[in-house]
Structure formats: C-alpha cells, structure tokens
Design a protein around this motif. Structure first.
Motif, PDB file in Angstrom:
ATOM      1  N   VAL A   1       0.776  -1.323  -0.095  1.00 30.92           N
ATOM      2  CA  VAL A   1       0.018   0.054   0.024  1.00 30.92           C
ATOM      3  C   VAL A   1       0.821   1.136   0.020  1.00 30.92           C
ATOM      4  O   VAL A   1       0.606   2.252  -0.771  1.00 30.92           O
ATOM      5  N   VAL A   2       2.017   1.254   0.702  1.00 30.22           N
ATOM      6  CA  VAL A   2       2.767   2.406   0.850  1.00 30.22           C
ATOM      7  C   VAL A   2       3.424   2.711  -0.309  1.00 30.22           C
ATOM      8  O   VAL A   2       3.447   3.914  -1.105  1.00 30.22           O
ATOM      9  N   ALA A   3       3.964   1.563  -0.919  1.00 27.04           N
ATOM     10  CA  ALA A   3       4.501   1.837  -2.381  1.00 27.04           C
ATOM     11  C   ALA A   3       3.717   2.407  -3.311  1.00 27.04           C
ATOM     12  O   ALA A   3       3.961   3.063  -4.255  1.00 27.04           O
ATOM     13  N   LEU A   4       2.449   1.566  -3.579  1.00 30.98           N
ATOM     14  CA  LEU A   4       1.433   2.062  -4.610  1.00 30.98           C
ATOM     15  C   LEU A   4       1.270   3.501  -4.364  1.00 30.98           C
ATOM     16  O   LEU A   4       0.772   4.326  -5.252  1.00 30.98           O
ATOM     17  N   ALA A   5       0.694   3.760  -2.865  1.00 33.12           N
ATOM     18  CA  ALA A   5       0.448   5.204  -2.545  1.00 33.12           C
ATOM     19  C   ALA A   5       1.426   6.158  -2.928  1.00 33.12           C
ATOM     20  O   ALA A   5       1.176   7.275  -3.670  1.00 33.12           O
ATOM     21  N   PHE A   6       2.592   5.777  -2.961  1.00 29.67           N
ATOM     22  CA  PHE A   6       3.802   6.767  -3.098  1.00 29.67           C
ATOM     23  C   PHE A   6       3.759   6.882  -4.724  1.00 29.67           C
ATOM     24  O   PHE A   6       3.886   8.080  -5.178  1.00 29.67           O
TER      25      PHE A   6
END
Ligand SMILES: Nc1ncnc2c1ncn2[C@@H]1O[C@H](COP(=O)(O)OP(=O)(O)O)[C@@H](O)[C@H]1O
Ligand SMILES: [Mg+2]
Lengths: 280, 578
Positions: B456-461
C-alpha cells in the motif's frame, strides 16, 4: 481504332443513390464520349462528388447502372473493379497526398495498381517507374521538388503533384472533384490550365466538378448542371455566356433560397473576374 | 437607495421568494452516482483500517527496518563486468519484448480500428485481444512459461513483455489509425490500389511517428516494471536483486545497489526515449516519468525547425533519379541505422539460446490454461484473496488521493499562493513519479517483512506522483472566468478555490482517481506475487505448475472482471458528472 471508340466511355443510366434517407443522386442519365471535357456544375450538396465517386466505383448505385470503359461497375468483382480504377484517375479538392512521404513517392503511388503487393520507400519501386514519375513531375513543373515532403508544399504545388500522380496511372479518364476550390485565384487558373493542356495532349476524357460558373465557362466542351442530385442542364459550352448559364440556373431554381444562393454565387464570380482583370 | 428598493414592491418578502423558488433538481442517476462514490470512499477507509496501520505495527516494522539497515553491509555493486552484462540482459529483454509486442500489435490494431477492420465483427475481436493481454500480468506469463525455458533465460521475459504489452500498444496503434486522414488512403483506392497497398502507402506513413512514440513509451514502462520479472526467474538486474535480497544480511547492500542501478537506468533511458520522441517525431512526450519531464522542460518553446531542399545546379529527370543526401535524409537514415543496431545489440546482449527451449512444452503450456478451474480451493478462497487485492488498491488510492489533493492543488498555478510554492510542489511530484514504484515495493517488502502494508505504501507513493500531477494539470485547465469573477467580488483565495476551482475540477478528479484504482488493481496483483498476499499469492502458486494453470485462468478472469467493472464505473461517472 478499336471498338471502345464507338461506345461511350462513361454511361450512367437511371442512377440513383440513397444515403439513409438522403437522396444524393436521383435518376441520373449521362453519356460521355471519348475525349470529351465535361464540367459538372452545381451548388454545394447537389451531388457532384457522389456522381464522380460512382465513376470510379468508390460508390455503387442504389438503382441504375454505371458503365465505365465498357464495364458495368456494379457487376464487377473487387479485383476487376481495381483494374478499371487503374485506368481512371482522380484528383481531389484536398489533394489527398500522403503528407509524410516525398513528392516522388506520392507520385509513384499512382502506379501501385500495376505492381504486385505493397510498397514502402522509394527503393521498392523499379527504376523505370521512377523515371516515369520524374518525367510527370517535370511536366507539371515540380521536378526540383521531387524529394521534398509533400506537406511542405503550397496548395497549388500539392495539386500539381496530385496531377502527376494521376498521370502515373496513364489514365484514359481523368476525374477531378473541385480541384481548385482550396486554391487562391492565381493557382486556380494555373491548375485549370494545366488540366486542360494535359487533357488535350493526352486525349483524355475529363469530368471535372466545379461550383464557380466563371471557371467553367470557356474551359470545358460541355456543361452538365446538377441540382438536388438531378441533371437539370446538359449543353455544349461553346458560345455560352455566364448570364445564359445563370438564366438556366435561375429558371430551374424553385425556391427563393436557391435563387439567392445562385445570385450570391454570380456576384462572387463577377467579383473574382474583376479581381483577375485587375491583376492583368 | 438599496438594492431591495430597486426590485420594487411587487418582488414580495423573502419567504415569498423562497416559496416561489424552484426545488433543487437532483436527477436519480446523479444521486446513484453520488451514493456509489460515497460507498467507494467508505470502502477505501475501511480497507485502510483493515490493513492494520496501527501505531504498534508501524513501530515494529520500523524496528525491523532499523535492524536491517544496521546489520546490512554497505551499499555495493556487482563487478563492472557482471554489472554490464546484467544491464545488457535487462535492456535486451525490454527492447526485444517491446519490439515483439509492437509487431504483433500491427495486425491487432488493424482489426480493432474502425477504418481498417476487414469486417465489423472483427473489431470486438481485436479489442478483446487487447483487453485480455493487458489483464494478464507479465509476471504471470513469465512464471507460466518458465517450464519451457531454462532458469535465468531471458526468453520467458521477452515472451511475457511481448504478450502483455500488446494490450496498450495495439490500443494506441488503433487510435492512431482511426485519427489518420482518410483522404490519402481513398486516393490510393481510387487509383486501383489493393487493401494492403492502401494501408502501407496511405496509412502507415501517416501513423509511423505516433507508432514509434508509442513503442518508446511502452519501452519506458516495461523497463520500470522489468525488476519484477526477476521474481519469475527471468535473468537480468531484477533476478540479481532478488538473489541479493534473499541473503540476509550480506546481500542487502548489493540488493540496494542494484535497485539504484535500475532507478538510474530508468531515468537515463527515459530521457533518451523522450528526446527521440521530441526531436525525431515532433511528438511531445506526455509520460509521467522524470525523463519525460526534463525533456519537456528543456525543449519548451522550441518548435522543430522546418527544412527545405534546394538542389544545386541544373535539374533534369536523369539527374534527379539519384536522391540527394539532404540533412533530412541523413538524419532519417542514421536514426534507422541506430534503431537496427540497438535491436541487433539487444539480440546479442540477451544471448538467446534457442537450443535450450523445450519446444514440446509450448503447446502443452498454452493448452494447460484451459479450462479454468478452482483446483482444491473453493471460489470463496479466491474471492477472499481478490478482496484483499482490491482493498490494497483502494487503500493506496485513498492515501494517494489525500496527499495529492494537497500537493496537486499547491502545484497548480491558479491555486498556489506563489510561483515558488507551485514550482516546489511540481518538483516534489516529479520526484515521487521518478521512483519506480515496483522497485520501491520490493525494497519495502524485503526490508519490513510486511506484504500488504508495504504494498500500500509503495503504491500510494507512486500514485501521489501520478494523481498529483493530473490534479494540478486539471486545476490549471479549469476556465478561469469564474475565478476572476469571484476575485472581483472580493472573495479570498480559499473561497475562490472552494467555490470556483473545485467544482470545475471535480469531474476530472473523479475520473483520474478511478483510473488510479484501475492501475492499482493491476499493480496490487503483481505486488501480491512478490509479497505473497492477495490474489498474487494464488497466482504464484498456480502458475509454476502445469497442472494448476486452470486456476491461473480463473484468477486472471477475476482480475479482468474487476478491472472492467472499475473501468465501466469510471466511464459512467465521467458521463454523469460531466
Ligand atoms: N457518405 C455519405 N453519407 C451520407 N450522406 C452523404 C454521403 N456523401 C454525400 N452525402 C449527401 O449527399 C448529398 C450530395 O453530396 P455531395 O455529392 O458531396 O455534393 P457536392 O459534392 O455537390 O457538394 C449531400 O446531401 C450529402 O450530405
Ligand atoms: Mg463535393
């Protein structure tokens, strides 16, 4: 000569064409003899383009028969139709050159019907065709532009290239759909003169649509007037004056809107004539 | 005199006006759309809360990360010879895969384009090929075909990229065909040309620049995604990174070094490809990456110079038979030669060994995907996994939306308080976009040991970079009349933003957010393969075993249906909120 000289090169009998509920042509009968130069005259929307497209088999009639060079087009198979098209050349109001190709390659595309398979790039065409293409370019005065991109030329120059492409077909019939409607008056006059010269030299049969009466007069052998997809006028051009044509037009115009359109066209024509007189 | 006096006595009292005012119209379809939007927002919040971003959890992953960083060796690179061979293999795989996809896309696009399709019923066939190939993740294809090839072989990668990229390339190729001018084609038909001649002489020269630009753009995307192919055992930088990260703690320095190499390579090649697109083809690079942006900034306000050819001396037909070496011709020829050289180089760099290919597996591999089945699982298992993947996608989209609303607004000229603020936030967005999110995800998954949260963090980034830019652009494109009217009426900056900018930018904001959900679902599927969660978990398990390929088909169909549903909702929303 052979039998094709006896029968007319173009014969339309009772041709009607419907696009959905629009009737673009209705009951057109027209015969054109070999070597004749015919002007199709009509207001915008009168069916000139549609009629010309029938002569090249780009449209097939809803009713009636289109006979070109002795073949009845609606009855032909795709490859037979292509063979007829190869003998009939067409030039367009918008020139329709491939913008990113060189002038020479554009002219060479006129010879595609004689070649097997697709071609891409100048090297894909045989040398004698290239020589022929350059000769045609020379004839229309565009030889030195042979290797420029088509979209870098002016409108008048592009139309000359399009004429060279048409010549590449060694056509028997030349169709022209408002060839000068996108050009300035001076290039218009040059292009019209060029077409006339080529037609005379090569003995071509020409059908050329125009909507300017003044250009039509003194240019063709015969004037055919179209209105609402019907032939309303078919007369030798010899000795015909502008006012006579407009009179015929005026008589066949049935609504006031049409009359005023014709009148404004007459004014434009007179204005254009004065403008060219002024230049001279 | 006051304004009320002017209205005269017949205007009546305030209550009277309220009674006579028409009721606010609220069409049912719009109401439905609002309900769906709110439901999606609630679902996103719920998804985010389900993923356990609790303080304790964050702390423990932070501790893991600290431990990893303190114990890993210094950042290092493989020896130069190894490094260049790895770079060469990755480069070669991406070049050949993209090239293969481009070539296959030509007939697919011809089927799909309205003006070239041989028969109307073939159009949906062409489109379906595009939709299906786009929906099957390249990693899944690489895994599925790994049996046919030796481990570390580049071929499954070329194969996977070659099939997966058809979706986007054929769509854009077909669009280019449909946007081309019909006239030249009709002129060739009128001269008696065949269908093939019409295409190659009349259409192809027109669409070629845009086709090359599309292929180069896809090349960039494939390069950004190539790291993930290493997880399917495809040789190159991605595989080396996977191997490195598998060795704790000694390999981590090397893994990080390789990740940096991939990042630099992405940026450099993106600059190269944007430059080519700009200079050779006159197509403005519109991509989202760092390189595209640099090229756009550097070439701003510099129109491509037009060139004229003036032959020297006398012209005659025979002399003109030889084509002069004008600057244009030299340029075109050298670009063509360079392109061919790159392809030949790619061929040798990847060092493809066809003798290793187990051809007898190819037909069996293809057959094995039909019919779809569930294996030993129930449909509920798969649905549950799909739900997790959708949750990751929505949660990441929500995070991206919140941050990019702030960043994107401040990066819009008509919202930012000053030019300095605008430029700062534009740069921040560029940095966000520059990081290949999949490489980031692999790194986070490795370092934190967490699957979904890291994903989630990577995609959100990555999503902030994309959505932030789209928001900034759409706000800047808002017609500025209403804003000026409000300024003239004395509204403050914030009032103007809420009353004029927002309502006008909202439709495209909704469309862009749904687009992000759509791409997130695809990416979350792939991340699941790396992190072993969601639908990706089942995909990994099923794609490596020939007899389980029926499950792959089922899972991929589920992804297709989900993505199509999101696309359908997005199209509906765009229509309703137009
Ligand atoms: N492909 C087509 N589809 C539908 N209607 C058409 C098509 N081509 C021509 N028409 C209609 O046929 C009529 C004649 O058009 P056209 O032959 O282009 O006239 P002109 O060339 O004299 O301006 C017009 O009403 C036009 O709208
Ligand atoms: Mg017309």
């Amino acid at each position: 000569m052979n039998s094709t000289t006896i029968s007319p090169v173009i014969r339309l009998s009772g041709v009607s064409k419907d696009f959905g509920s629009t009737r673009a042509l209705s009951g057109v009968d027209l015969t054109v003899e070999r070597g004749e130069v015919v002007v199709l005259l009509g207001l915008s929307g009168s069916g000139k383009s549609t009629l010309l497209r029938h002569l090249d088999g780009l449209e097939l009639p809803t009713r009636g028969d289109v006979e070109v060079l002795g073949r009845s087009l609606p009855k032909l198979k795709a490859h037979e139709l292509r063979r007829v098209r190869a003998r009939v050349a067409m030039i367009f109001q918008q020139f329709e050159l491939v913008p990113s190709l060189t002038v020479l390659e554009n002219v060479l595309t006129g010879a595609l019907a004689r070649l097997k398979g697709p071609r891409l790039g100048l090297w894909a065409y045989p040398k004698q065709l290239k020589l022929a293409a350059l000769t045609h370019l020379d004839r229309v005065g565009m030889l030195e532009k042979a290797y420029e991109r088509a979209d870098q030329l002016s409108g008048g120059q592009q139309q000359r290239v399009a004429i060279a492409r048409a010549l590449m077909q060694s056509p028997e019939i030349l169709l022209a759909d408002e060839p000068v409607a996108s050009l300035d008056p001076e290039s218009s006059a040059q292009v019209m003169r060029l077409i006339r010269e080529i037609a005379a030299d090569d003995g071509l049969t020409v059908v050329c649509s125009l909507h300017q009466v003044d250009l039509a007069l003194g240019w063709g052998d015969r004037i055919v007037g179209l209105r609402h997809g019907e032939v309303v006028l078919d007369t030798p051009a010899m000795g015909l004056s502008k006012s006579q044509v407009m009179e015929i037009y005026g008589r066949v115009a049935t609504s006031t809107a049409e009359l005023s359109a014709i009148e404004s066209e007459l004014r434009d024509a007179e204005f254009a004539a004065q403008a060219t007189d002024g230049i001279r | 005199m006051t304004a009320l006096d002017v209205a005269g006595p017949s205007a009546g009292s305030a209550e009277d006006v309220a009674a006579r005012a028409p009721r606010r119209a609220f069409p049912a379809e719009r109401a439905c759309a609002v309900v769906v939007l709110v439901a999606m927002l609630i679902f996103s919040v719920w998804s985010l809360s389900m993923l356990d971003f609790s303080w304790g959890n964050i702390q423990s992953s932070w501790n893991i990360a600290v431990k990893v960083f303190s114990r890993m060796g210094p950042i290092s690179l493989p020896g130069p010879e190894d490094l260049f061979s790895l770079i060469g293999i990755t480069f070669g795989i991406v070049v050949l895969g993209t090239l293969a996809a481009s070539l296959i896309s030509i007939p697919v696009a011809l089927l799909a384009a309205a003006n070239t399709t041989p028969a109307p019923w073939l159009r949906p066939v062409g489109r379906a090929i595009g939709v299906i190939t786009r929906a099957v993740p390249d990693v899944v294809l690489a895994l599925a075909f790994s049996l046919t090839f030796a481990l570390g072989s580049p071929l499954p990668g070329i194969f996977a990229l070659g099939i997966h990229s058809i979706g986007m390339i054929s769509k854009l190729f077909a669009d280019a065909i449909e946007n081309s001018d019909d006239g030249p084609r009709l002129a060739i038909r009128a001269a008696g040309g065949s269908r093939a001649q019409e295409f190659w002489s009349g259409v192809f020269p027109q669409v070629l620049p845009s086709w090359i630009a599309t292929a180069l753009h896809r090349f960039d995307i494939n390069l950004r995604g190539s790291a993930i192919l290493g997880y399917a055992g495809v040789g190159g930088l991605g595989y080396a990174m996977k191997v490195a990260f598998a060795e704790f703690p000694t390999g981590y320095g090397r893994g990080l070094g390789i990740a940096c190499v991939i990042f630099v390579m992405c940026v450099v090649l993106e600059i190269v490809s944007s430059t080519i697109r700009r200079n050779l083809l006159g197509v403005q690079p519109l991509g989202r990456g760092l390189g595209d942006r640099i090229v756009r900034a550097a070439t701003k306000n510099r129109p491509a110079p037009a060139q004229r050819v003036a032959p020297r001396g006398e012209v005659d037909v025979h002399r003109m038979l030889r084509r002069p070496w004008t600057r244009d011709r030299v340029r075109d020829t050298s670009w063509t030669a360079t392109g061919l050289l790159v392809v030949v180089a790619a061929w040798f760099l990847t060092d493809i060994d066809f003798s290793q290919v187990q051809w007898q597996f190819v037909p069996r591999t293809i057959e094995s995907f039909w019919p779809p089945d569930l294996g030993s699982y129930s449909f509920a298992d798969f649905a549950q996994a799909m739900l997790v993947t959708i949750q990751v996608a929505f949660a990441a989209a929500l995070l991206s939306l919140v941050f990019s609303l702030v960043f994107g607004s401040l990066a819009a000229r008509n919202v930012a308080p000053s030019g300095g603020v605008r430029n700062t936030f534009r740069v921040i967005l560029v940095i966000f976009r520059g990081v290949p999110e999949l490489v980031l995800a692999i790194f986070l998954i490795m370092v934190t040991g967490l699957g979904n949260q890291a994903g989630v963090v990577a995609l959100a980034f990555g999503g902030i970079g994309l959505l932030g830019k789209l928001i900034a652009d759409s706000f800047e494109e808002v017609p500025n009349g209403p804003e000026r009217a409000l300024t003239a009426a004395g509204a403050s900056r914030a009032q103007r933003y809420l009353a004029a900018t927002w309502p006008q930018g909202l439709p495209s904001l909704i469309g862009n957010s749904l687009y992000l959900v759509d791409t997130n679902i695809r990416s979350a599927t792939i991340l699941g393969i790396v992190g072993g969660s969601g639908i990706g978990f089942y995909l990994t398990n099923a794609s490596t075993v020939l007899t389980l390929h029926g499950q792959v088909t089922t899972l991929v169909l589920m992804v297709i249906v989900t993505v199509l549903a999101v696309e359908g909702v997005a199209a509906w929303m765009r229509r309703v909120f137009r």
